[in-house]
Design a protein around this motif. Structure first.
Motif, PDB file in Angstrom:
ATOM      1  N   THR A  57       0.837  -1.201   0.000  1.00  0.00           N
ATOM      2  CA  THR A  57       0.000   0.000   0.000  1.00  0.00           C
ATOM      3  C   THR A  57       0.873   1.254   0.000  1.00  0.00           C
ATOM      4  O   THR A  57       0.602   2.217  -0.729  1.00  0.00           O
ATOM      5  CB  THR A  57      -0.927   0.005   1.231  1.00  0.00           C
ATOM      6  OG1 THR A  57      -1.698  -1.196   1.221  1.00  0.00           O
ATOM      7  CG2 THR A  57      -1.831   1.202   1.238  1.00  0.00           C
ATOM      8  N   LEU A  58       1.932   1.245   0.814  1.00  0.00           N
ATOM      9  CA  LEU A  58       2.845   2.386   0.883  1.00  0.00           C
ATOM     10  C   LEU A  58       3.528   2.620  -0.462  1.00  0.00           C
ATOM     11  O   LEU A  58       3.607   3.753  -0.948  1.00  0.00           O
ATOM     12  CB  LEU A  58       3.891   2.154   1.969  1.00  0.00           C
ATOM     13  CG  LEU A  58       4.954   3.219   2.128  1.00  0.00           C
ATOM     14  CD1 LEU A  58       4.337   4.495   2.684  1.00  0.00           C
ATOM     15  CD2 LEU A  58       6.055   2.732   3.039  1.00  0.00           C
ATOM     16  N   LEU A  59       4.008   1.556  -1.069  1.00  0.00           N
ATOM     17  CA  LEU A  59       4.705   1.670  -2.347  1.00  0.00           C
ATOM     18  C   LEU A  59       3.766   2.171  -3.441  1.00  0.00           C
ATOM     19  O   LEU A  59       4.110   3.078  -4.198  1.00  0.00           O
ATOM     20  CB  LEU A  59       5.309   0.314  -2.738  1.00  0.00           C
ATOM     21  CG  LEU A  59       6.117   0.283  -4.022  1.00  0.00           C
ATOM     22  CD1 LEU A  59       7.316   1.207  -3.922  1.00  0.00           C
ATOM     23  CD2 LEU A  59       6.574  -1.130  -4.306  1.00  0.00           C
ATOM     24  N   LEU A  60       2.575   1.613  -3.513  1.00  0.00           N
ATOM     25  CA  LEU A  60       1.622   2.046  -4.532  1.00  0.00           C
ATOM     26  C   LEU A  60       1.184   3.486  -4.297  1.00  0.00           C
ATOM     27  O   LEU A  60       0.992   4.251  -5.243  1.00  0.00           O
ATOM     28  CB  LEU A  60       0.418   1.103  -4.567  1.00  0.00           C
ATOM     29  CG  LEU A  60       0.714  -0.306  -5.078  1.00  0.00           C
ATOM     30  CD1 LEU A  60      -0.519  -1.188  -4.959  1.00  0.00           C
ATOM     31  CD2 LEU A  60       1.214  -0.269  -6.501  1.00  0.00           C
ATOM     32  N   GLY A  61       1.038   3.876  -3.017  1.00  0.00           N
ATOM     33  CA  GLY A  61       0.691   5.261  -2.705  1.00  0.00           C
ATOM     34  C   GLY A  61       1.786   6.221  -3.127  1.00  0.00           C
ATOM     35  O   GLY A  61       1.517   7.313  -3.646  1.00  0.00           O
ATOM     36  N   SER A  62       3.035   5.824  -2.906  1.00  0.00           N
ATOM     37  CA  SER A  62       4.162   6.660  -3.325  1.00  0.00           C
ATOM     38  C   SER A  62       4.194   6.814  -4.839  1.00  0.00           C
ATOM     39  O   SER A  62       4.445   7.900  -5.359  1.00  0.00           O
ATOM     40  CB  SER A  62       5.481   6.062  -2.845  1.00  0.00           C
ATOM     41  OG  SER A  62       5.516   6.015  -1.450  1.00  0.00           O
ATOM     42  N   CYS A  63       3.929   5.737  -5.532  1.00  0.00           N
ATOM     43  CA  CYS A  63       3.903   5.799  -6.996  1.00  0.00           C
ATOM     44  C   CYS A  63       2.762   6.691  -7.477  1.00  0.00           C
ATOM     45  O   CYS A  63       2.920   7.431  -8.453  1.00  0.00           O
ATOM     46  CB  CYS A  63       3.768   4.397  -7.586  1.00  0.00           C
ATOM     47  SG  CYS A  63       5.262   3.405  -7.414  1.00  0.00           S
ATOM     48  N   ASP A  64       1.627   6.641  -6.800  1.00  0.00           N
ATOM     49  CA  ASP A  64       0.508   7.510  -7.167  1.00  0.00           C
ATOM     50  C   ASP A  64       0.861   8.976  -6.965  1.00  0.00           C
ATOM     51  O   ASP A  64       0.498   9.828  -7.771  1.00  0.00           O
ATOM     52  CB  ASP A  64      -0.742   7.160  -6.350  1.00  0.00           C
ATOM     53  CG  ASP A  64      -1.345   5.823  -6.740  1.00  0.00           C
ATOM     54  OD1 ASP A  64      -1.020   5.327  -7.844  1.00  0.00           O
ATOM     55  OD2 ASP A  64      -2.127   5.270  -5.949  1.00  0.00           O
ATOM     56  N   GLN A  65       1.595   9.285  -5.873  1.00  0.00           N
ATOM     57  CA  GLN A  65       1.983  10.670  -5.616  1.00  0.00           C
ATOM     58  C   GLN A  65       2.948  11.194  -6.671  1.00  0.00           C
ATOM     59  O   GLN A  65       2.891  12.358  -7.050  1.00  0.00           O
ATOM     60  CB  GLN A  65       2.619  10.803  -4.233  1.00  0.00           C
ATOM     61  CG  GLN A  65       1.625  10.729  -3.114  1.00  0.00           C
ATOM     62  CD  GLN A  65       2.285  10.859  -1.758  1.00  0.00           C
ATOM     63  OE1 GLN A  65       3.499  10.920  -1.655  1.00  0.00           O
ATOM     64  NE2 GLN A  65       1.476  10.895  -0.725  1.00  0.00           N
ATOM     65  N   ILE A  66       3.836  10.344  -7.136  1.00  0.00           N
ATOM     66  CA  ILE A  66       4.787  10.759  -8.170  1.00  0.00           C
ATOM     67  C   ILE A  66       4.053  11.119  -9.453  1.00  0.00           C
ATOM     68  O   ILE A  66       4.436  12.033 -10.164  1.00  0.00           O
ATOM     69  CB  ILE A  66       5.850   9.652  -8.413  1.00  0.00           C
ATOM     70  CG1 ILE A  66       6.788   9.596  -7.228  1.00  0.00           C
ATOM     71  CG2 ILE A  66       6.623   9.888  -9.703  1.00  0.00           C
ATOM     72  CD1 ILE A  66       7.769   8.466  -7.273  1.00  0.00           C
ATOM     73  N   GLY A  67       2.973  10.431  -9.721  1.00  0.00           N
ATOM     74  CA  GLY A  67       2.195  10.702 -10.922  1.00  0.00           C
ATOM     75  C   GLY A  67       1.376  11.976 -10.837  1.00  0.00           C
ATOM     76  O   GLY A  67       0.911  12.481 -11.857  1.00  0.00           O
ATOM     77  N   GLU A  68       1.204  12.533  -9.632  1.00  0.00           N
ATOM     78  CA  GLU A  68       0.402  13.746  -9.484  1.00  0.00           C
ATOM     79  C   GLU A  68       1.145  14.946 -10.063  1.00  0.00           C
ATOM     80  O   GLU A  68       2.364  15.046  -9.990  1.00  0.00           O
ATOM     81  CB  GLU A  68       0.095  14.008  -8.008  1.00  0.00           C
ATOM     82  CG  GLU A  68      -0.859  13.011  -7.404  1.00  0.00           C
ATOM     83  CD  GLU A  68      -1.114  13.282  -5.933  1.00  0.00           C
ATOM     84  OE1 GLU A  68      -0.617  14.282  -5.396  1.00  0.00           O
ATOM     85  OE2 GLU A  68      -1.840  12.476  -5.328  1.00  0.00           O
TER      86      GLU A  68
END
Length: 166
Positions: A57-68
């Motif tokens: 969850t942490l890793l996927l959340g970090s990847c989502d933030q990078i895409g913002e």
């Protein structure tokens, strides 16, 4: 000779049988459904014990933030600020004498170390170490700020006893 023939026969038989079995997919003859279920349950239990679900969850959340877009804007803003600071430093001569801030005294400033620090910060930024790049820039800006506020005498400068970035 009869024993020799039997050894050759046993060797040939074992070789031919092993070769024949390797050509035929034995997996299709065996039932692995229960084994796969047990292995899946074990992997799930291990993942829960190691908190891999939270890591995922942490890793996927970090990847989502990078895409913002906000993240990209912040990285671009940091890169532009770094470039602007280095460009501004390159305009000035390496050594200069200017009136000190809030004083009529003269400050003798050597910007060589600041320019080196700027180059180091750019390198750190390009290597993805934004925290180190920011720390280097803060340190160099503090040194520049103090150099513009600490007057030095011409005699001290001539004797090289006082430099802005000692």
């Amino acid at each position: 000779t009869s024993s020799r023939r039997m050894v050759l026969w046993a060797w040939a038989t074992s070789f031919i049988v092993a070769f024949g079995m390797s050509l035929f997919p034995v997996r299709s003859l065996l039932y692995f459904k229960n084994t796969e279920l047990e292995a899946g349950a074990y992997v799930h239990e291990l993942a829960v014990a190691l908190n891999l679900d939270k890591a995922q969850t942490l890793l996927l959340g970090s990847c989502d933030q990078i895409g913002e877009e906000r993240f990209v804007d912040r990285v671009n803003m940091l890169g532009n600020s770094l470039k602007k600071l280095c460009d501004n430093l390159s305009i000035f001569p390496i050594e200069l004498t200017v009136p000190c801030v809030d004083s009529f005294a003269l400050c003798h400033i050597n910007l060589g170390e600041a320019m080196d620090g700027c180059s180091e910060a750019v390198q750190q930024f390009e290597n993805g170490r934004t925290d180190k790049a920011t720390a280097i820039l803060k340190e160099q800006c503090n040194k520049i700020r103090s150099a513009f506020t600490s007057p030095t005498s011409v005699e001290d400068k001539a004797d090289s006893k006082v430099k802005a970035f000692d």
